[in-house]
Design a protein around this motif. Structure first.
Motif, short mmCIF file in Angstrom:
data_model
loop_
_atom_site.label_atom_id
_atom_site.label_comp_id
_atom_site.label_asym_id
_atom_site.label_seq_id
_atom_site.Cartn_x
_atom_site.Cartn_y
_atom_site.Cartn_z
N ASP A 186 2.94 10.21 -7.46
CA ASP A 186 3.86 10.73 -8.48
C ASP A 186 3.13 10.93 -9.81
OD1 ASP A 186 5.95 10.74 -6.70
OD2 ASP A 186 6.87 8.88 -7.45
N LEU A 187 2.34 9.94 -10.20
CA LEU A 187 1.62 10.04 -11.47
C LEU A 187 0.54 11.13 -11.41
CD1 LEU A 187 1.10 6.38 -12.71
CD2 LEU A 187 2.89 8.00 -13.30
N ALA A 188 -0.16 11.23 -10.28
CA ALA A 188 -1.22 12.24 -10.15
C ALA A 188 -0.63 13.64 -10.32
CB ALA A 188 -1.92 12.10 -8.80
N HIS A 189 0.56 13.85 -9.79
CA HIS A 189 1.23 15.15 -9.94
C HIS A 189 1.48 15.45 -11.42
CE1 HIS A 189 3.87 18.49 -9.07
NE2 HIS A 189 4.81 17.93 -9.82
N LEU A 190 2.00 14.46 -12.15
CA LEU A 190 2.25 14.65 -13.59
C LEU A 190 0.94 14.86 -14.35
CD1 LEU A 190 5.08 12.05 -14.31
CD2 LEU A 190 5.25 14.55 -14.42
N ILE A 191 -0.10 14.14 -13.96
CA ILE A 191 -1.39 14.28 -14.64
C ILE A 191 -1.95 15.68 -14.44
CG2 ILE A 191 -3.82 13.51 -14.58
CD1 ILE A 191 -2.66 10.65 -14.01
N ARG A 192 -1.85 16.21 -13.21
CA ARG A 192 -2.31 17.58 -12.96
C ARG A 192 -1.54 18.57 -13.82
NH1 ARG A 192 -2.82 15.62 -7.77
NH2 ARG A 192 -0.77 16.37 -7.12
N ALA A 204 2.75 5.86 -3.21
CA ALA A 204 3.80 6.75 -3.69
C ALA A 204 3.77 6.82 -5.21
CB ALA A 204 5.17 6.28 -3.20
N TRP A 205 3.57 5.68 -5.87
CA TRP A 205 3.50 5.62 -7.34
C TRP A 205 2.31 6.44 -7.84
CZ3 TRP A 205 2.21 0.59 -10.49
CH2 TRP A 205 2.57 0.76 -11.83
N ALA A 227 0.83 -1.21 0.00
CA ALA A 227 0.00 0.00 0.00
C ALA A 227 0.86 1.26 0.00
CB ALA A 227 -0.94 -0.01 1.21
N ILE A 228 1.94 1.25 0.77
CA ILE A 228 2.85 2.41 0.83
C ILE A 228 3.48 2.66 -0.54
CG2 ILE A 228 5.04 3.24 1.79
CD1 ILE A 228 4.19 1.75 4.42
N SER A 229 4.00 1.58 -1.15
CA SER A 229 4.67 1.71 -2.45
C SER A 229 3.69 2.15 -3.53
CB SER A 229 5.32 0.38 -2.84
OG SER A 229 6.33 0.04 -1.93
N THR A 230 2.50 1.56 -3.53
CA THR A 230 1.50 1.90 -4.54
C THR A 230 1.04 3.34 -4.38
OG1 THR A 230 0.80 -0.41 -4.66
CG2 THR A 230 -0.73 1.23 -5.52
N LEU A 243 -4.46 4.15 -14.25
CA LEU A 243 -3.29 3.88 -15.09
C LEU A 243 -2.32 2.90 -14.42
CD1 LEU A 243 -2.67 7.43 -16.58
CD2 LEU A 243 -3.47 5.40 -17.81
N THR A 244 -2.11 3.04 -13.11
CA THR A 244 -1.20 2.10 -12.44
C THR A 244 -1.81 0.69 -12.42
OG1 THR A 244 -2.06 2.79 -10.28
CG2 THR A 244 -0.02 3.82 -11.03
N ALA A 245 -3.12 0.62 -12.20
CA ALA A 245 -3.77 -0.70 -12.22
C ALA A 245 -3.67 -1.32 -13.61
CB ALA A 245 -5.23 -0.56 -11.80
#
Length: 201
Positions: free
Chosen positions: A129-135, A125-126, A120-123, A156-158
């Motif tokens: 990171d992606l949400a920041h780029l998407i924004r 963080a991933w 859960a912690i690793s997911t 997208l990660t799923a």
């Protein structure tokens, strides 16, 4: 040459990728790493500690190979996002091993609360990171709030995890996985906005 803890984690990742987590014994990891079992217990305390640290190691290794490539992606967040996700589906020994081991650890987390917490912690963080780029990528297009960007990142990660499993198992080609992922990114981000002041054709 890698230090002993790294050597042990590399061996654990190799064995998990090849044979899974269930039935994995510390003695097998010691033999694969060329160290004593006592050394594994010294560094990782027990089998659970070894598995948790192996999950962290796999995640950090993925961050290293994606970060190195992201440095070459320029400043465009859409390109960075695409590259970051595509790098999880590369036909290299390290990515194959990482993806296979991650899938095995993820499946085992269903029955292991300690692994579930680390996963859960690793997911998270991933996804962050992606949400920041998407924004950032959406800032020139349709507005999207934080919750919408996080939801897109989760989808997208799923998708990457699912496509990785299908690619590794041979039910989807790597080319098809890339095509499906590119289509999903385009759907999440909308059409690319023109960089000039002229309207898009």
């Amino acid at each position: 040459m890698a230090d002993r803890p790294t050597q042990i984690l590399e061996a654990a990742a190799r064995l998990i990728a090849r044979r899974g987590v269930r039935g994995l014994r510390v003695e097998e990891v010691a033999a694969e790493a060329g160290v004593s079992t006592a050394l594994i217990y010294y560094h990782f305390k027990d089998r659970g500690g070894l598995l948790r640290r192996t999950m962290e190691f796999i995640n950090q290794r993925a961050v290293r190979y994606t970060d190195a490539a992201l440095a070459r992606s320029g400043d465009d967040p859409r390109t960075q996002l695409t590259d970051l996700l595509m790098l999880e589906l590369q036909d290299t020994a390290q990515v194959r091993e990482n993806s296979a081991a991650w899938g095995e650890l993820q499946a085992s987390a269903v029955f292991d609360p300690d692994l579930r917490e680390q996963l859960a912690i690793s997911t998270r963080a991933w996804v962050d990171d992606l949400a920041h780029l998407i924004r950032q990528a959406r800032s020139t297009g349709p507005a999207a709030g934080e919750a919408a960007s996080e939801a897109a990142a989760e989808r997208l990660t799923a998708l990457v995890e699912g496509l990785s499993g299908r690619w590794l198992s041979g039910t989807t080609s790597l080319g098809r996985a890339h095509e499906l992922l590119r289509d999903a990114i385009a759907l999440e981000l909308g059409p690319r906005q023109p960089t000039t002041g002229r309207p898009a054709p």
